[in-house]
Design a protein around this motif. Structure first.
Motif, mmCIF file in Angstrom:
data_model
loop_
_atom_site.group_PDB
_atom_site.id
_atom_site.type_symbol
_atom_site.label_atom_id
_atom_site.label_comp_id
_atom_site.label_asym_id
_atom_site.label_seq_id
_atom_site.Cartn_x
_atom_site.Cartn_y
_atom_site.Cartn_z
ATOM 1 N N ASN A 11 4.046 1.985 -6.887
ATOM 2 C CA ASN A 11 5.058 1.018 -6.474
ATOM 3 C C ASN A 11 4.619 0.230 -5.245
ATOM 4 O OD1 ASN A 11 5.349 2.888 -4.432
ATOM 5 N ND2 ASN A 11 7.550 3.161 -4.681
ATOM 6 N N LEU A 12 3.322 0.300 -4.903
ATOM 7 C CA LEU A 12 2.861 -0.376 -3.694
ATOM 8 C C LEU A 12 2.934 -1.885 -3.821
ATOM 9 C CD1 LEU A 12 -0.995 -0.270 -3.085
ATOM 10 C CD2 LEU A 12 0.020 -0.156 -5.339
ATOM 11 N N ALA A 13 3.054 -2.429 -5.031
ATOM 12 C CA ALA A 13 3.220 -3.871 -5.175
ATOM 13 C C ALA A 13 4.463 -4.353 -4.443
ATOM 14 C CB ALA A 13 3.308 -4.250 -6.655
ATOM 15 N N ASN A 14 5.478 -3.486 -4.383
ATOM 16 C CA ASN A 14 6.749 -3.867 -3.757
ATOM 17 C C ASN A 14 6.895 -3.418 -2.315
ATOM 18 O OD1 ASN A 14 7.762 -5.069 -6.122
ATOM 19 N ND2 ASN A 14 8.373 -3.079 -6.921
ATOM 20 N N TYR A 15 6.119 -2.399 -1.903
ATOM 21 C CA TYR A 15 6.342 -1.816 -0.582
ATOM 22 C C TYR A 15 5.104 -1.766 0.301
ATOM 23 C CZ TYR A 15 10.509 -0.225 -3.036
ATOM 24 O OH TYR A 15 11.662 -0.180 -3.768
ATOM 25 N N GLY A 16 3.916 -1.958 -0.261
ATOM 26 C CA GLY A 16 2.696 -1.828 0.526
ATOM 27 C C GLY A 16 2.456 -0.387 0.937
ATOM 28 N N ASN A 17 1.644 -0.212 1.939
ATOM 29 C CA ASN A 17 1.293 1.111 2.473
ATOM 30 C C ASN A 17 2.338 1.514 3.510
ATOM 31 O OD1 ASN A 17 0.233 3.267 3.930
ATOM 32 N ND2 ASN A 17 -1.855 2.491 3.921
ATOM 33 N N THR A 18 3.170 2.478 3.169
ATOM 34 C CA THR A 18 4.214 2.949 4.091
ATOM 35 C C THR A 18 3.861 4.300 4.718
ATOM 36 O OG1 THR A 18 5.429 3.896 2.211
ATOM 37 C CG2 THR A 18 6.068 1.680 2.934
ATOM 38 N N SER A 19 2.579 4.629 4.710
ATOM 39 C CA SER A 19 2.050 5.832 5.358
ATOM 40 C C SER A 19 2.744 7.091 4.841
ATOM 41 C CB SER A 19 2.157 5.698 6.877
ATOM 42 O OG SER A 19 1.416 6.698 7.537
ATOM 43 N N ALA A 20 3.322 7.905 5.723
ATOM 44 C CA ALA A 20 3.903 9.182 5.308
ATOM 45 C C ALA A 20 5.089 9.009 4.364
ATOM 46 C CB ALA A 20 4.339 9.982 6.531
ATOM 47 N N ALA A 21 5.651 7.814 4.305
ATOM 48 C CA ALA A 21 6.796 7.565 3.427
ATOM 49 C C ALA A 21 6.385 7.295 1.992
ATOM 50 C CB ALA A 21 7.606 6.378 3.947
ATOM 51 N N SER A 22 5.123 6.962 1.747
ATOM 52 C CA SER A 22 4.773 6.379 0.450
ATOM 53 C C SER A 22 4.958 7.342 -0.721
ATOM 54 C CB SER A 22 3.342 5.836 0.478
ATOM 55 O OG SER A 22 2.375 6.868 0.450
ATOM 56 N N ILE A 23 4.555 8.597 -0.584
ATOM 57 C CA ILE A 23 4.690 9.542 -1.696
ATOM 58 C C ILE A 23 6.164 9.855 -1.994
ATOM 59 C CG2 ILE A 23 4.234 11.909 -2.459
ATOM 60 C CD1 ILE A 23 1.495 11.686 -1.106
ATOM 61 N N PRO A 24 6.983 10.235 -0.993
ATOM 62 C CA PRO A 24 8.390 10.517 -1.331
ATOM 63 C C PRO A 24 9.170 9.282 -1.758
ATOM 64 C CG PRO A 24 8.057 10.595 1.046
ATOM 65 C CD PRO A 24 6.693 10.526 0.423
ATOM 66 N N LEU A 25 8.784 8.105 -1.269
ATOM 67 C CA LEU A 25 9.423 6.860 -1.695
ATOM 68 C C LEU A 25 9.156 6.613 -3.176
ATOM 69 C CD1 LEU A 25 10.941 4.245 -0.869
ATOM 70 C CD2 LEU A 25 8.732 3.283 -0.208
ATOM 71 N N ALA A 26 7.910 6.798 -3.593
ATOM 72 C CA ALA A 26 7.567 6.627 -5.010
ATOM 73 C C ALA A 26 8.213 7.719 -5.870
ATOM 74 C CB ALA A 26 6.045 6.644 -5.179
ATOM 75 N N LEU A 27 8.194 8.946 -5.375
ATOM 76 C CA LEU A 27 8.824 10.053 -6.097
ATOM 77 C C LEU A 27 10.290 9.761 -6.354
ATOM 78 C CD1 LEU A 27 8.894 13.077 -7.098
ATOM 79 C CD2 LEU A 27 9.439 13.683 -4.730
ATOM 80 N N ASP A 28 11.010 9.352 -5.321
ATOM 81 C CA ASP A 28 12.439 9.101 -5.459
ATOM 82 C C ASP A 28 12.710 7.956 -6.426
ATOM 83 O OD1 ASP A 28 15.258 9.459 -4.646
ATOM 84 O OD2 ASP A 28 15.015 7.480 -3.746
ATOM 85 N N GLU A 29 11.888 6.925 -6.380
ATOM 86 C CA GLU A 29 12.087 5.786 -7.282
ATOM 87 C C GLU A 29 11.937 6.216 -8.739
ATOM 88 O OE1 GLU A 29 10.103 1.386 -8.025
ATOM 89 O OE2 GLU A 29 10.282 2.152 -5.971
ATOM 90 N N TRP A 30 10.953 7.051 -9.021
ATOM 91 C CA TRP A 30 10.724 7.512 -10.391
ATOM 92 C C TRP A 30 11.796 8.515 -10.831
ATOM 93 C CZ3 TRP A 30 7.560 3.843 -9.646
ATOM 94 C CH2 TRP A 30 6.662 3.420 -10.620
ATOM 95 N N VAL A 31 12.267 9.343 -9.887
ATOM 96 C CA VAL A 31 13.348 10.292 -10.213
ATOM 97 C C VAL A 31 14.621 9.535 -10.559
ATOM 98 C CG1 VAL A 31 14.908 12.028 -9.249
ATOM 99 C CG2 VAL A 31 12.445 12.246 -8.913
ATOM 100 N N ARG A 32 14.992 8.569 -9.734
ATOM 101 C CA ARG A 32 16.244 7.842 -9.941
ATOM 102 C C ARG A 32 16.187 6.930 -11.168
ATOM 103 N NH1 ARG A 32 19.867 8.459 -5.681
ATOM 104 N NH2 ARG A 32 18.965 9.754 -4.031
ATOM 105 N N ALA A 33 14.977 6.567 -11.573
ATOM 106 C CA ALA A 33 14.822 5.769 -12.794
ATOM 107 C C ALA A 33 14.832 6.640 -14.044
ATOM 108 C CB ALA A 33 13.522 4.978 -12.731
ATOM 109 N N GLY A 34 14.915 7.959 -13.860
ATOM 110 C CA GLY A 34 14.955 8.874 -14.987
ATOM 111 C C GLY A 34 13.606 9.139 -15.614
#
Length: 317
Positions: A267-290
Motif C-alpha cells: 500500500n506504499l503507493a498511497n502512504y509512502g514509507n511510514t517507518s515503524a507504522a508501515s507493517i501494521p498500517l498495511a496489516l490493518d488495511e488488509w484485515v478491514r478489507a476482509g
C-alpha cells in the motif's frame, strides 16, 4: 509457558495528502520519476499543530482495542515503536493518557523501520512469561518533521502514520517463529543524527543504493530463518507484509523467495514509507478489507536504520 495471539488491529493517518505532483513544485522531480523508482504516488503528512505521534498512535490504538473487543482498562502494557517521538524522553506514556489506559505500563522502543517487528517480539516475551495478558503494540512515525524538503532523494519517500495491534496471551501460540538482526557497521547508510554545530537533529540522510542492496539480500535470509523456526514452507504463507519502503524492494524479495505476487501486501503507493507504522498500517488495511482472515499465516519483515532487520511469522487470530 503461555502463547501469543493477535486479536485486533487499527491504523491512523493524517488528513493532508501530498501527491508526487505537489512534490514536483518543491524539488526537481515528477510523478513519473518518483513512481518508476519507488512505486509511491502520494503520502500523508502532518500539518496540524495539535497532531503528532501521540495523537496518531492513540487513534490507531483505539481502533485496535475496539476490534479486539476489549477496553483500554484491560491493557497491561503499551509498547510504542517510534523513531520520531513527540518528546525525546518518550511518548508512550502520553498515548496511555490519551487512551485512558491507567493500568498499563508504557514505554517506547526505537528500531527505525524494524520497530514493529522488534516490538512484536519484545511484547511476546511478556505474554509468554505470563507477566501480562493484554498488550497494545503501536508503530507510529512522523517522518515529515525530519525530511529535507530540498533533497529529492529522500523527501519523495516518507510519509506519516500509525498502526496498532492488540496482543493477548493464549494457550495456543500464534507467533510461530522470528529472527532479529543488527549490524552497526552499516549505521552510516541511513541516519537522523544530532548535529553538534547546529545543536539539533539534522534531516534524514540515506545512501539509497546501499540500503537497497542490503534489503534485498538481508530480508530473504531472515524470512527463511523465521520460516524454518515456524516449521513452515514458503508455499504455506498466505500473506507477505514487508516494510513498505520501495516497490522495487518488495518485488525483489518476492522474486527471491518464490512467493506468489498476489500474496504480497503493498500500500506504499498511497502512504509512502511510514517507518515503524508501515507493517501494521498495511496489516490493518488488509484485515478491514476482509482479505486477511482468521488463521491466515502471515510473514512480516522490517528493515532499516541501525542497521536493523528482522522477520516474524504469525497466524492472524
Amino acid at each position: 509457558m503461555r502463547g501469543v495471539r493477535l486479536i485486533g488491529s487499527g491504523s491512523s493517518v493524517p488528513d493532508k495528502v501530498m501527491t508526487n505532483d505537489d512534490l514536483a513544485e518543491l524539488v526537481d522531480t515528477s510523478d513519473e520519476w518518483i513512481t518508476t523508482r519507488t512505486g509511491i504516488k502520494q503520502r500523508r503528512i502532518v500539518d496540524a499543530p495539535d497532531v503528532g505521534v501521540a495523537t496518531l498512535a492513540a487513534d490507531a490504538g483505539r481502533k485496535a482495542i475496539a476490534a479486539a473487543g476489549i477496553t483500554a482498562q484491560d491493557l497491561d502494557l503499551i509498547v510504542l515503536a517510534t523513531s520520531t517521538p513527540d518528546d525525546l524522553f518518550g511518548t508512550a506514556a502520553k498515548v496511555q493518557e490519551l487512551l485512558g489506559a491507567e493500568r498499563a505500563v508504557a514505554f517506547d522502543i526505537s528500531a527505525a523501520c524494524s520497530g514493529f517487528v522488534f516490538g512484536l517480539v519484545t511484547a511476546a516475551q511478556f505474554l509468554r512469561a505470563g507477566t501480562y495478558q493484554n498488550i497494545l503494540l503501536i508503530g507510529a512515525d512522523v517522518l515529515s518533521r525530519w525530511v529535507n524538503w530540498s533533497d529529492r532523494g529522500t523527501c519523495i519517500l516518507f510519509g506519516d502514520g500509525a498502526g496498532a495491534v492488540v496482543m493477548q496471551d493464549s494457550e495456543q501460540d500464534r507467533l510461530l517463529g522470528f529472527e532479529l538482526r543488527s549490524d552497526g557497521r552499516g549505521n552510516g547508510l541511513l541516519n537522523l543524527s544530532y548535529d553538534r554545530d547546529l545543536q539539533t537533529y539534522a534531516p534524514i540522510t540515506m545512501n539509497g543504493k546501499e540500503v537497497y542492496k542490503f534489503a534485498v539480500t538481508a530480508v530473504p535470509e531472515v524470512l527463511e530463518k523465521a520460516l524454518h523456526r515456524a516449521n513452515l514452507q514458503v508455499a504455506e504463507i498466505d500473506w507477505l507484509i514487508l516494510h513498505q519502503a520501495n516497490q522495487r524492494i518488495l518485488d525483489a524479495v518476492q522474486a527471491r523467495m518464490g512467493i506468489e505476487p498476489t500474496k504480497v501486501v503493498s500500500n506504499l503507493a498511497n502512504y509512502g514509507n511510514t517507518s515503524a507504522a508501515s507493517i501494521p498500517l498495511a496489516l490493518d488495511e488488509w484485515v478491514r478489507a476482509g482479505k486477511i482472515k482468521p488463521g491466515d499465516a502471515i510473514a512480516t519483515s522490517g528493515f532499516g536504520a541501525g542497521l536493523s532487520w528482522g522477520a516474524a511469522i504469525f497466524r492472524w487470530h
